[in-house]
Design an enzyme around this catalytic site. Sequence first.
Site, PDB file in Angstrom:
ATOM      1  N   TYR A  33      31.798  -9.354  10.050  1.00 10.23           N
ATOM      2  CA  TYR A  33      30.700  -8.599  10.634  1.00 10.23           C
ATOM      3  C   TYR A  33      30.483  -7.298   9.868  1.00 10.23           C
ATOM      4  O   TYR A  33      31.308  -6.899   9.050  1.00 10.23           O
ATOM      5  CB  TYR A  33      30.954  -8.321  12.119  1.00 10.23           C
ATOM      6  CG  TYR A  33      32.001  -7.267  12.400  1.00 10.23           C
ATOM      7  CD1 TYR A  33      33.355  -7.534  12.209  1.00 10.23           C
ATOM      8  CD2 TYR A  33      31.644  -5.995  12.841  1.00 10.23           C
ATOM      9  CE1 TYR A  33      34.311  -6.561  12.457  1.00 10.23           C
ATOM     10  CE2 TYR A  33      32.591  -5.013  13.099  1.00 10.23           C
ATOM     11  CZ  TYR A  33      33.929  -5.315  12.904  1.00 10.23           C
ATOM     12  OH  TYR A  33      34.878  -4.353  13.135  1.00 10.23           O
ATOM     13  N   ARG A  52      30.340  -4.793   0.813  1.00 13.35           N
ATOM     14  CA  ARG A  52      31.567  -5.085   1.574  1.00 13.35           C
ATOM     15  C   ARG A  52      31.467  -6.442   2.253  1.00 13.35           C
ATOM     16  O   ARG A  52      32.441  -7.195   2.317  1.00 13.35           O
ATOM     17  CB  ARG A  52      31.807  -3.965   2.603  1.00 13.35           C
ATOM     18  CG  ARG A  52      33.156  -4.092   3.285  1.00 13.35           C
ATOM     19  CD  ARG A  52      33.471  -2.872   4.113  1.00 13.35           C
ATOM     20  NE  ARG A  52      32.567  -2.716   5.243  1.00 13.35           N
ATOM     21  CZ  ARG A  52      32.568  -1.668   6.066  1.00 13.35           C
ATOM     22  NH1 ARG A  52      33.422  -0.674   5.862  1.00 13.35           N
ATOM     23  NH2 ARG A  52      31.722  -1.596   7.076  1.00 13.35           N
ATOM     24  N   ARG A 100      35.961 -28.986  16.420  1.00 17.47           N
ATOM     25  CA  ARG A 100      37.080 -28.061  16.298  1.00 17.47           C
ATOM     26  C   ARG A 100      38.253 -28.650  15.511  1.00 17.47           C
ATOM     27  O   ARG A 100      39.043 -29.439  16.048  1.00 17.47           O
ATOM     28  CB  ARG A 100      37.558 -27.608  17.680  1.00 17.47           C
ATOM     29  CG  ARG A 100      38.562 -26.461  17.607  1.00 17.47           C
ATOM     30  CD  ARG A 100      39.090 -26.048  18.966  1.00 17.47           C
ATOM     31  NE  ARG A 100      40.031 -24.927  18.842  1.00 17.47           N
ATOM     32  CZ  ARG A 100      41.291 -25.052  18.423  1.00 17.47           C
ATOM     33  NH1 ARG A 100      41.783 -26.238  18.115  1.00 17.47           N
ATOM     34  NH2 ARG A 100      42.078 -23.984  18.329  1.00 17.47           N
ATOM     35  N   HIS A 102      40.988 -27.153  12.270  1.00 21.55           N
ATOM     36  CA  HIS A 102      41.310 -25.907  11.574  1.00 21.55           C
ATOM     37  C   HIS A 102      40.720 -25.838  10.169  1.00 21.55           C
ATOM     38  O   HIS A 102      40.225 -24.797   9.744  1.00 21.55           O
ATOM     39  CB  HIS A 102      42.826 -25.701  11.513  1.00 21.55           C
ATOM     40  CG  HIS A 102      43.407 -25.238  12.816  1.00 21.55           C
ATOM     41  ND1 HIS A 102      43.242 -25.931  13.994  1.00 21.55           N
ATOM     42  CD2 HIS A 102      44.141 -24.142  13.117  1.00 21.55           C
ATOM     43  CE1 HIS A 102      43.850 -25.276  14.966  1.00 21.55           C
ATOM     44  NE2 HIS A 102      44.403 -24.185  14.463  1.00 21.55           N
ATOM     45  N   LYS A 147      36.473  -7.507   6.714  1.00 20.19           N
ATOM     46  CA  LYS A 147      35.933  -7.066   8.011  1.00 20.19           C
ATOM     47  C   LYS A 147      35.774  -8.284   8.923  1.00 20.19           C
ATOM     48  O   LYS A 147      34.671  -8.769   9.186  1.00 20.19           O
ATOM     49  CB  LYS A 147      34.618  -6.304   7.818  1.00 20.19           C
ATOM     50  CG  LYS A 147      34.281  -5.418   9.013  1.00 20.19           C
ATOM     51  CD  LYS A 147      33.283  -4.370   8.615  1.00 20.19           C
ATOM     52  CE  LYS A 147      32.706  -3.646   9.813  1.00 20.19           C
ATOM     53  NZ  LYS A 147      33.684  -3.014  10.695  1.00 20.19           N
ATOM     54  N   GLU A 180      45.095   3.389   9.545  1.00 23.22           N
ATOM     55  CA  GLU A 180      43.735   3.756   9.974  1.00 23.22           C
ATOM     56  C   GLU A 180      43.671   3.658  11.496  1.00 23.22           C
ATOM     57  O   GLU A 180      44.638   3.266  12.139  1.00 23.22           O
ATOM     58  CB  GLU A 180      42.699   2.832   9.332  1.00 23.22           C
ATOM     59  CG  GLU A 180      42.900   1.360   9.679  1.00 23.22           C
ATOM     60  CD  GLU A 180      41.913   0.428   8.998  1.00 23.22           C
ATOM     61  OE1 GLU A 180      40.820   0.878   8.618  1.00 23.22           O
ATOM     62  OE2 GLU A 180      42.234  -0.769   8.873  1.00 23.22           O
ATOM     63  N   LEU A 205      40.453  -0.895   6.094  1.00 21.30           N
ATOM     64  CA  LEU A 205      39.064  -1.246   5.825  1.00 21.30           C
ATOM     65  C   LEU A 205      38.454  -0.022   5.135  1.00 21.30           C
ATOM     66  O   LEU A 205      38.536   1.087   5.673  1.00 21.30           O
ATOM     67  CB  LEU A 205      38.304  -1.539   7.125  1.00 21.30           C
ATOM     68  CG  LEU A 205      36.852  -1.956   6.841  1.00 21.30           C
ATOM     69  CD1 LEU A 205      36.804  -3.429   6.443  1.00 21.30           C
ATOM     70  CD2 LEU A 205      35.969  -1.722   8.042  1.00 21.30           C
TER      71      LEU A 205
HETATM   72  N1  PMP Z   1      38.543   0.845   9.968  1.00 17.71           N
HETATM   73  C1  PMP Z   1      38.335  -0.085  10.909  1.00 17.71           C
HETATM   74  C2  PMP Z   1      39.472  -0.916  11.381  1.00 17.71           C
HETATM   75  C3  PMP Z   1      37.036  -0.268  11.438  1.00 17.71           C
HETATM   76  O1  PMP Z   1      36.802  -1.215  12.366  1.00 17.71           O
HETATM   77  C4  PMP Z   1      35.988   0.569  10.985  1.00 17.71           C
HETATM   78  C5  PMP Z   1      34.602   0.439  11.557  1.00 17.71           C
HETATM   79  N2  PMP Z   1      34.037  -0.798  11.352  1.00 17.71           N
HETATM   80  C6  PMP Z   1      36.253   1.520  10.004  1.00 17.71           C
HETATM   81  C7  PMP Z   1      37.560   1.637   9.512  1.00 17.71           C
HETATM   82  C8  PMP Z   1      35.174   2.433   9.470  1.00 17.71           C
HETATM   83  O2  PMP Z   1      34.248   1.735   8.688  1.00 17.71           O
HETATM   84  P1  PMP Z   1      32.725   2.236   8.561  1.00 17.71           P
HETATM   85  O3  PMP Z   1      32.781   3.654   8.133  1.00 17.71           O
HETATM   86  O4  PMP Z   1      32.155   1.342   7.510  1.00 17.71           O
HETATM   87  O5  PMP Z   1      32.113   2.068   9.908  1.00 17.71           O
END
Ligand code: PMP
Length: 293
Positions: A33, A52, A100, A102, A147, A180, A205
């Site tokens: 996403y 991304r 369904r 895998h 993501k 993070e 991310l």
């Molecule tokens: N880390 C994680 C785990 C996230 O879910 C997000 C937001 N999607 C971010 C960092 C920040 O990413 P962005 O600045 O692209 O929203």
Amino acid sequence: MTRIAYVNGRYVPHHEAAVHIEDRGYQFADGVYEVFFLHHGRLIGEQGHMDRLEHSLKELRIAWPMSRRAIGVVIREIARRNRVRDGFIYLQISRGVARRDHQFPKDVDSSLVLTGRRMPPLNKEELRQGVGVITIPDIRWKRHDIKSVSLLPNILGKQQAHEAGAYEAWMVNDQGMVTEGTLSNAWIVTQDGELVTHNVSHAILNGITRLTVLEAAAEAGIQFSERPFSVAEALAAKEAFVTSSTSHLKAVTSIDGQTVGNGHVGELTTRMLDLYVDFIENHGGPQNTSSWN
Ligand code: PMP
């Protein structure tokens, strides 16, 4: 006004929007996403989000459901139909609908869903009100650069933060380093005034907001370090903040209940928020968006 969603080629009323029960996104979290931020009618960081998205799709071997350019058109159309000038566009791509099993299905089109949500315009006053974060173990898989819609550890962490009266949970790896937040990147300013956020790797991310803030810092001649920092270092920091497309740049004034610095929003945090807003208003998002792992 009726909210409108986009589901696999059709614009439909939000309350009727649905995917098949055998969509692999629904059954396996087999999808990715992006969340796009709109600021005063301008789509922020489009190229970064698209690059991304390409990385996430490639790593998971999911095909683009349509071209980048066509997706750009749908994003704008969802913004237009939902009258989103300030707010977010959510985009999700799954591997598609199949019995369904895998292993990857053969000859199945990936699914594409978009929704739009209006929000009050970015408010610096509000972002300058410090929030608290807690620290929790990072129990996720090892590919945070993708993501993925598989967000269970993030959801549990955010809920834990909420129940603790905090805004966000910072995840800590086995080496005691903060990777993070559950939906944002983590930043500190050390006592020496060094601006620090985790380097790009599989451990985080790479946020579009993170990239924007780094470019804004570079433009203003502000030094920064991309490296891991420990919980101890965070607790000893002078300032802290989080960044994401939905949180923007939000000041952090406590970590695990302990006050950061003097408990007031820091000088550099305030400056970075101003620089970030100026940067998106001048450039529309980060210019260099090639590093994803
Ligand atoms: N880390 C994680 C785990 C996230 O879910 C997000 C937001 N999607 C971010 C960092 C920040 O990413 P962005 O600045 O692209 O929203």
